[in-house]
Design a protein around this motif. Structure first.
Motif, short mmCIF file in Angstrom:
data_model
loop_
_atom_site.label_atom_id
_atom_site.label_comp_id
_atom_site.label_asym_id
_atom_site.label_seq_id
_atom_site.Cartn_x
_atom_site.Cartn_y
_atom_site.Cartn_z
N UNK A 141 -12.00 21.44 -24.21
CA UNK A 141 -10.91 21.40 -25.16
C UNK A 141 -9.88 22.45 -24.75
N UNK A 142 -8.67 22.29 -25.27
CA UNK A 142 -7.62 23.28 -25.02
C UNK A 142 -7.55 24.32 -26.13
N UNK A 143 -7.88 23.92 -27.33
CA UNK A 143 -7.87 24.85 -28.46
C UNK A 143 -8.87 24.37 -29.51
N UNK A 144 -9.46 25.31 -30.21
CA UNK A 144 -10.41 24.98 -31.27
C UNK A 144 -10.44 26.14 -32.26
N UNK A 145 -10.50 25.78 -33.54
CA UNK A 145 -10.57 26.79 -34.60
C UNK A 145 -11.85 26.59 -35.39
N UNK A 146 -12.57 27.69 -35.62
CA UNK A 146 -13.78 27.67 -36.42
C UNK A 146 -13.54 28.48 -37.69
#
Length: 291
Positions: free
Chosen positions: A273-278
């Protein structure tokens, strides 16, 4: 009979194949203390259907860490985690997550915990693609595999040993050939592959940038924790010479972006992925643990 005394026991197919004896023991202990309905799903779809038809029965999963993750993920997608207390009897080779969360090892101890334990509400990490993390989230550095030179060394020795048939009549050459054959028979020393390349990632905690793309990092570790509504975030910057001091903070949300990267959420590798928010969901799910 109360709902607590009625159990839906979902036995993961991997558990049935790998350790049928532990499955049998768990069923016997549970059946001796509660009204048990056993479900034997053949795959993920049957697993999800069984959870949807549980009614008022308490859900008990007999299986490894992946079965536990599948159950929590399914209940999360159904938006039914808040009203469900989950129990697990770890069976299979992968039990690290269950033990980390506090579930006893061994079919008898875990089954007794289902009957006699108490629900504990735990935090949950949820990403922006609706994935869940129960324990650790790890973003390893970008791999840079390499092969050793052992095959080349061995091949060269073999060539030296077999490519001299025209001069085998000379005794001293035969002696040299025998020496070369001895060297060729020894295991070639393979050079250790170089370590993985650092990753260039932007890591933000609650909107504050911890490291940016100009600072390579060796790895990122995010742990949901067992309460408090905050995740523990550790970033290990890359360094030359002395080891860099890890950056450690606690945050509600963690965003990682940069070049394509993979990450390990508990036992599952996802990406790239290029970006991910948790985001931490405080006390989002319940697990039955010893009192």
């Amino acid at each position: 009979m109360s709902a607590r005394d009625q159990l839906l026991v979902v036995i993961d197919p991997v558990a049935r194949r790998t350790d049928g004896e532990s499955v049998r023991i768990a069923k016997d202990v549970l059946s001796a203390g509660a009204a048990v309905r056993v479900c034997l799903p053949d795959g993920p779809e049957d697993f999800a259907k069984a959870l949807a038809r549980r009614g008022a029965r308490r859900l008990v999963v007999v299986g490894d860490d992946r079965a536990l993750l599948r159950a929590v993920g399914t209940l999360h997608r159904e938006r039914d985690l808040a009203g469900s207390a989950l129990s697990v009897v770890p069976v299979g080779t992968a039990q690290t997550l269950a033990r980390t969360l506090g579930v006893p090892s061994g079919a008898v101890a875990a089954a007794r915990t289902v009957l006699e334990g108490a629900e504990r509400r735990l935090d949950l990490l949820v990403d922006d693609s609706d994935g869940v993390v129960l324990g650790d989230l790890r973003i390893p550095p970008v791999g840079a595999g390499a092969t050793g030179s052992g095959a080349t060394v061995s091949g060269a020795a073999d060539g030296a040993a077999t490519g001299t048939t025209s001069v085998e009549g000379h005794a001293w050459l035969r002696t040299c050939q025998s020496f070369v054959r001895t060297l060729a028979a020894r295991p070639a020393r393979v050079a250790a592959p170089p370590g993985p390349s650092p990753a260039r990632l932007r890591v933000e905690a609650d909107g504050v940038t911890l490291v940016d793309l100009d600072q390579p990092v060796e790895g990122v570790l995010v742990t949901a924790g067992h309460g408090g509504g905050l995740a523990q975030v550790e970033v290990r910057p890359s360094s030359v010479g002395a080891e860099a001091t890890p950056l450690r903070v606690r945050a509600r949300t963690v965003t990682v972006s940069g070049a394509d990267f993979r990450y390990r959420a508990d036992a599952v590798v996802a990406g790239p992925v290029r970006t991910r928010t948790w985001t931490v969901r405080p006390r989002a799910w319940g697990l039955t643990l010893p009192r």
